[in-house]
Design an enzyme around this catalytic site. Sequence first.
Site, PDB file in Angstrom:
ATOM      1  N   GLY A 241      -0.705   6.947 -16.421  1.00 35.67           N
ATOM      2  CA  GLY A 241      -0.459   6.263 -15.143  1.00 35.67           C
ATOM      3  C   GLY A 241       0.971   6.362 -14.628  1.00 35.67           C
TER       4      GLY A 241
ATOM      5  CG  ASP B 232       8.505   9.636  -5.406  1.00 39.98           C
ATOM      6  OD1 ASP B 232       8.213   9.102  -4.318  1.00 39.98           O
ATOM      7  OD2 ASP B 232       8.744   9.001  -6.460  1.00 39.98           O
TER       8      ASP B 232
ATOM      9  CE  LYS C 226      11.202   6.607  -6.105  1.00 38.74           C
ATOM     10  NZ  LYS C 226      10.775   6.827  -7.501  1.00 38.74           N
TER      11      LYS C 226
ATOM     12  N   GLY D  52       6.307   0.799 -12.880  1.00 38.71           N
ATOM     13  CA  GLY D  52       5.432  -0.176 -13.536  1.00 38.71           C
ATOM     14  C   GLY D  52       5.081  -1.285 -12.570  1.00 38.71           C
TER      15      GLY D  52
ATOM     16  CE  LYS E 183       8.581   6.011  -3.240  1.00 38.06           C
ATOM     17  NZ  LYS E 183       7.974   5.634  -4.223  1.00 38.06           N
TER      18      LYS E 183
ATOM     19  CB  VAL F 287      15.301   3.263  -4.398  1.00 38.30           C
ATOM     20  CG1 VAL F 287      16.124   4.104  -5.359  1.00 38.30           C
ATOM     21  CG2 VAL F 287      15.206   3.921  -3.037  1.00 38.30           C
TER      22      VAL F 287
ATOM     23  CB  THR G  22      -0.843   0.051   1.291  1.00 35.05           C
ATOM     24  OG1 THR G  22       0.044   0.365   2.383  1.00 35.05           O
ATOM     25  CG2 THR G  22      -1.530  -1.269   1.573  1.00 35.05           C
TER      26      THR G  22
END
Length: 813
Positions: free
Chosen positions: A664, A678, A682, A796, A579, A609, A555
Site C-alpha cells: 500500500g 508526484d 510536491k 500513511g 493535491k 507534502v 479525495t
Amino acid sequence: MQVLKFGGSSVANANNIDKVASIILQKINADKIIVVVSALGGITDLLLESGALASEGDELYKEKLLMVETRHIETVKSLLPVTQQSHTLSLVKAHINELEDICNGIFLLRELTLRSKDRIASYGEFLSSQIIVAKLETIGIDAAWKDSRKLIMTDSNYTFAAVDFTSTNKKISAWIKQNKHAVTVLPGFIASDVDGNTTTLGRGGSDYTAAIVAAAADVSALEIWTDVSGMMTADPRLVSTAKVIPHISYQEAMELSHFGAKVIYPPTIQPVMKKNIPVLIKNTFALDDEGTEIKSTPPKNESNIRGISSINGVALLSLEGSGMVGIPGFSKRLFEALANEKINVILITQGSSEHSICVGINEQNASRAKIVVDQIFSHEIETTKVEPLNVERGLSIVALVGDNMKSHPGVSGKMFYALGRNGVNIRAIAQGSSESNISAVIAERDVKKALNILHEEFFETTYKQINLFIAGVGNVGSKLLAQLQQQQAYLQDHLRLQIRIVGIANSRKMVFSETGIDVQNWKPELEQGAPMSIEKFVHTIISKNMRNSVFADVTANNDIATFYDRLLEKSVSIVACNKVAASSSYEYYKKLKSLAREFNAQFLFETNVGAGLPIIGTLNDLLRSGDEIIRMEAVLSGTLNFVFNNYDGTRTFTKVVKQAQDEGYTEPDPRLDLSGTDVMRKIMILAREAGQHIEMEDVANNSFLPEGCMQGTVEDFYKELPKHEEHFKKLFTEAQETGSKLKFVATYENGKASVGLQHINPQHDLYHLYGKDNVVLFYTNRYTEQPLVVKGAGAGAEVTASGVFADIIRAGR
Ligand code: ADP
Ligand code: ASP
Ligand code: MG
C-alpha cells in the site's frame, strides 16, 4: 393590586387554561388581581383570514369561522364541568353567530375596512376572556369580567390605534376604586374610540393592554406570562443556544423588542417605565424558572451586550446625488414624503459627505415610498442633481443591544469582524447616539447565520463551533473521522472548540445533518444518504450558509478541486488533502490564495507534502517571520524510499516494486511515484509557497525510469520492468561502490526546482532515512550552516489524517 397577562399559547386550550387558573389561584390574597388575556393562540390569525377571504368573495371564510367556533366550543367542553357549560356555550354560539353575520356582510359587499377588521379581531380576546372567567368561577374564585373597551380609549386609527392616556387613566382609576372582585379578567388587545367603535392596539397588543392597566393602577409589578422562560439573548427559534436574560433595563428591553424580539410588544415598556414599575416575564409552562426582570437599573452582566434581535422584510431606500451636498432641506423633504404616506422609518444612516441618505423601511411600503419620493424630488431628478430613489428589497436588520456598550469600545469592531469573516455582507450600519444598540442591514438569507455568529461571539465564550463537510471517507477519511470522535472531549475542554460534522460524502453517497452527524454512526447514515453529486454537495454547503464552515477534501478527485473557488467566495474554508488544486496551474493556485484572503477564509493543504509533517507550516512560519528560503533539499516520496531502501541486489527491482504496491505504499499506478511526477508536484508546491511563480513543466525531472516502462497499462509495466533489471542493478552498484545510498531527491534553489536520483553519502543529512520517512532541509538566511530539518513518516493514513485534522482546527480558529 396585581396585574398578570397571559399570552396566546398560555390560553391556547383547556389544558393550558387549567395551568393559568392554578397560577392565578396561588396568587390570590388581599391584593386584588387583574388578569389580561390574549385570544386562544392562533385565533386572531384565523379571524383576520376569515375577513380577508370573505372580502375576496371566497367562501372558504365559512370553514375558517367553523374552525374558530370548534376551537372555542371544544375548549369550553373540556375546561368546564358539564353542569356549568351551558351559559358559556350559548355565549360563544351567540357571538360566533354575530361574527358570521359580519363576515356574510363583508362577503356580500366585498369590502373590508380597517374598522371591520378590528371588529372581527376583537372576538378572539372577547371569547377567551369570557371562557377564563367562567373557569375561575367554577373553581370558587370571586371572578368578574370587565370589557377593556370601557377602560382603554384610543383614536380611530384602526388596527393600530393610539391610546388617549388622559381619559384612559381616569377611567381605569375610577373603575379600580369601585371594583370589589378578587379577580377581574380583561380582554387584551382591544379598546374603543370616542364613538364607541372597537379598535385594536396592534398585533401582539395584549402586552400593551396589561402595561396600560398596570401603570394606571400603579401596581408594584407587572407579570407577563408566556411560553418561554423570559426574554432571551436571541430568538430561540433561530439560535438554539439562546439563554434567558435574568435582568434587563427598560431601554434594552425596548430596543430588543423594537428590533424584533417578539416576546414583548414594543410599546409595552413605555407606560410602566414612566411609573418605574418592574416587569417580570415568566413561563406558564415552567413555573420554577426565574424568568426575566425588566427594571430601570438592572445589575451588569459579563458581556456588555444584553441581547441580539432581528427584523426581516426590510427595504433600504437610498437617495443619492451630487446636488444634495451642503444644501439643507433634503432629508426634511425625504422624511416628510414618507411621513405623509404614514411610512415608518426603522433605521437611518447618512454619510458625512452628505452625498447620500439611506433609510430602512418595511418592505411592504417600498413601492409607495418609491412613488412619493421620486415625486417630491422630480425637479432635482430631471435636472440630474439627484438620482431616482434606489430601492433594495430582501433585507433584514440585525441589532446588538446593551446599555453598557457605550463605556466599552470595540463592540462594533468585534461585530463587523465576526460577520465579515463569515462572508456576511453589510449593506448599511446605524448606531443610535444613546449607543445602546448597533444595527446592521444584511441580506435576509444571511439572518440566521448572522444571529448565530454574533451569539457565539458575544454570549458563548464557552465554545466555538466549526461546521465541517468532508468529501472522501477512504483510508484517510475514515481515520480522520475516528480521530475526530476520539478528540471531541479534548477539543471542547482544552480548545473550547466543537467540531460539528454537517456533511459527509464518498464517491457514491452523501448525507447532511445541520445538527451534526453522529461520528460513531456515520457509516450507516452515509449508506442511507442521497446519491453523490459534487455539484450538489458544494451547492448544499453554500446554501446551508452556516458560520465557520470548513470543507475537507480527502479525495484525489480532479473535479472536486475545480469547485474550491466557489466555496472560498462564500467564505467557506478549504482543507485539501487532495493535491490537485495546489499543483494545478499557477493561475488557479494563486486565484484560490487570493480568494481566501479576500473572503476571510483559509485554504490549507499541509498534507499535500509529507503527509502529517509540518512542512508547509514551517515554511510559512519562516517566511512570515522575515526569513528567506535559499535552498530546499528534500526526500518526499515514501514509495521511492521504500524501494531504494529495500533494493539491495538480493532481489529484483520488480519484486521490490511489487512489494511496495502490495503493502500500500504506491499510487494505484506505481509509475506516478517511480517516474517522480508526484515528487515534482510536491517540490512545485513548496516552491510556490516560497513565492516562486512556477509550473510543472518548469520542474526538471532526471527520471531513472526507462522510457519503455512508461507505455501501456500497469500490467504492461510489470511485464516491461524485468527487461531493465540490468539498468537498475547498475544504478545500485555504482552507488554502493562510492559507499553511498540511492535517494530520489527534490531540490529548489535560485527559483529552479528539480528532481532525480542522487548518490547520498553517510555524512549527508539525507542519508539516514528509514521506512516511509520524508525529510526536508531548509537552508535560509537564518539557517545557513546547518539546515532546519523536518523529518518523519511522510505517508500513511493515520499521520495524514492527523495533518488534515490539524488544518481543520487551524481553519476553524
Ligand atoms: P404570547 O402569545 O405569550 O404573547 P408571543 O408568541 O407573542 O407570546 O412571544 C413569545 C415568543 O417570542 C417565544 O415563543 C419566542 O419564540 C419568541 N421570541 C422571539 N425573540 C425572542 C427573545 N429574544 N426572547 C424570547 N422569546 C423570543
Ligand atoms: N391576539 C392578538 C394577536 O395575536 C394580541 C396578542 O396576542 O397579544 O396579535
Ligand atoms: Mg405576544
